[in-house]
Enzyme design. Structure first.
Site, PDB file in Angstrom:
ATOM      1  N   CYS A   1      50.159   7.347  26.472  1.00 50.81           N
ATOM      2  CA  CYS A   1      49.651   6.310  27.385  1.00 50.81           C
ATOM      3  C   CYS A   1      49.097   5.092  26.643  1.00 50.81           C
ATOM      4  O   CYS A   1      48.934   4.025  27.233  1.00 50.81           O
ATOM      5  CB  CYS A   1      48.568   6.894  28.288  1.00 50.81           C
ATOM      6  SG  CYS A   1      49.105   8.372  29.127  1.00 50.81           S
TER       7      CYS A   1
ATOM      8  N   HIS B   1      44.110   1.485  31.416  1.00 50.13           N
ATOM      9  CA  HIS B   1      45.138   2.491  31.722  1.00 50.13           C
ATOM     10  C   HIS B   1      44.802   3.123  33.070  1.00 50.13           C
ATOM     11  O   HIS B   1      43.640   3.382  33.378  1.00 50.13           O
ATOM     12  CB  HIS B   1      45.152   3.544  30.612  1.00 50.13           C
ATOM     13  CG  HIS B   1      46.082   4.664  30.902  1.00 50.13           C
ATOM     14  ND1 HIS B   1      47.376   4.452  31.307  1.00 50.13           N
ATOM     15  CD2 HIS B   1      45.915   6.018  30.858  1.00 50.13           C
ATOM     16  CE1 HIS B   1      47.957   5.620  31.502  1.00 50.13           C
ATOM     17  NE2 HIS B   1      47.096   6.578  31.234  1.00 50.13           N
TER      18      HIS B   1
ATOM     19  N   ASN C   1      49.767   7.572  37.440  1.00 48.57           N
ATOM     20  CA  ASN C   1      49.698   7.329  35.995  1.00 48.57           C
ATOM     21  C   ASN C   1      51.119   7.174  35.448  1.00 48.57           C
ATOM     22  O   ASN C   1      51.895   8.120  35.481  1.00 48.57           O
ATOM     23  CB  ASN C   1      48.968   8.525  35.364  1.00 48.57           C
ATOM     24  CG  ASN C   1      48.862   8.429  33.853  1.00 48.57           C
ATOM     25  OD1 ASN C   1      49.488   7.580  33.218  1.00 48.57           O
ATOM     26  ND2 ASN C   1      48.068   9.309  33.274  1.00 48.57           N
TER      27      ASN C   1
END
Ligand code: UT7
Length: 331
Positions: free
Chosen positions: A116, A256, A286
């Site tokens: 990520c 994020h 996500n």
């Protein structure tokens, strides 16, 4: 001493698959509820790539939009970096496939993997080539088709992730603008908390690996949660301090997009109001390396980020890894 150029973002673009999968759809697949997913994560829906769509396809579309926004043609591009944990295949790299799709004939191309945090790792790598004059520009892409490596019988993970791609073009910019500082970090010692065990040289693909579901994402959610809350605020502050600023100087934070509770905790720790933080995880979940560039593109296109704004990008993820970048917006 060699000249050092300032490096800024001159174009942004993103691409989301059309198919939406809502929490109510997932209720029919595993033992979960819309209420649980919404209250524990903030996620309401996510996008899912179809069988024919790979990471390079989403990347190419996002890249074309970023190039148009930057007024550049594919043949102008010097370098393509794709950050992803869901490449089309082990090799060739997804970046090389994007180079072919775009016809970016003079571009060097490679992938990087920092889960990520991948987009911020890629942005920082690309920045170096332009800062020192090796290249004039680069296309930095964060792209994932994570839904293809999820165990759709595991409610601990399958409700969390989605597919998408975001891209930026970086180029030389006016002095004092663009990337002011960056900070990258890793803690490989705790990497087991978020892992796709098989498919590499440790556990090559086999009948056994498939039967044991070792090609899917495994996550110790609460370990990652604790790490995320700690590191998100720390990483953001590190970039801000390295740029010689204070939190009050920051106009906009693009974090994020993993869990609204992580973002709210970071907001409290940093003492920055939620109004200055961009959130789109409710729509997309996500998207790993794609989360930050997609959120940045949306915030820019909505006019939330304007010239002279101080913007912080911050991410954490598998590895474990983290990264942050402070920018003075130059467009
Ligand atoms: O990009 C980086 C990647 N990942 C992350 O950032 C994720 C970080 N972690 C998280 O966001 C959270 O830890 C989760 C959303 C994954 C989980 O939330 P939590 O508040 O930490 O829940 P928990 O893991 O403590 O689980 C609580 C309960 C468990 O049941 P028991 O053992 O208490 O009976 C789980 O089995 O919730 C259960 N559970 C679910 N229930 C309904 C876990 N997933 C689900 C689900 N639906 N989808």
């Amino acid at each position: 001493m060699n000249k050092s150029y300032s490096v800024g973002i001159s174009g942004t673009g993103s691409c989301l698959p059309e198919r939406e999968l809502t929490n109510f759809d997932i209720e029919k697949m595993v033992d979960t509820t819309d209420e649980w997913i919404r209250t524990r994560t903030g996620i309401c829906s996510r996008r899912v790539a179809d069988d024919q769509t790979a990471t390079s396809d989403l990347s190419t579309k996002a890249a074309l939009k970023a190039l148009e926004d930057a007024n550049l043609k594919p043949e102008d591009i010097d370098l393509i970096i794709v950050a992803t944990v869901t490449p089309d295949m082990a090799f060739p790299s997804t970046a090389c496939i994007v180079q072919k799709n775009l016809g970016a004939l003079k571009a060097a191309a490679f992938d990087i993997e920092a889960a990520c945090s991948g987009f911020l790792y890629a942005l920082t790598i690309g920045e170096q080539f332009i800062k020192n004059g090796v290249y004039k520009n680069a296309l930095i892409i964060g792209a994932e088709t994570l839904t293809k490596i999820l165990d759709w019988e595991d409610r601990n993970t399958c409700v969390l992730f989605g597919d998408g791609a975001g891209a930026v073009v970086i180029e030389r910019t006016e002095e004092g603008y663009g990337i002011l500082s960056s900070y990258l970090g890793a803690d490989g010692g705790n990497g087991e908390a978020l892992i796709q065990p098989a498919g590499g040289s440790r556990i090559p693909a086999s009948l056994n690996s498939v039967e044991n579901k070792l090609h899917y994402v495994k996550m110790d959610g609460s370990e990652v949660f604790k790490f995320a809350v700690r590191v998100m605020a720390k990483a953001a502050m590190e970039a801000i301090n390295r740029g010689g600023l204070n939190i009050e100087d920051v106009d906009f934070l693009i974090p994020h997009q993993a869990n609204i509770r992580i973002i709210e905790a970071a907001s409290k720790r940093l003492n920055i109001p939620m109004e200055k933080i961009y959130v789109n995880l409710d729509k997309y979940g996500n998207m790993s390396a794609a989360s930050v560039p997609v959120a940045l593109d949306e915030a820019v296109k909505k006019g939330l980020i304007k010239k002279d704004d101080m913007v912080v990008l911050v991410a954490f993820g598998g590895g474990l890894t983290w990264g942050s970048t402070l920018l003075k917006w130059s467009k």
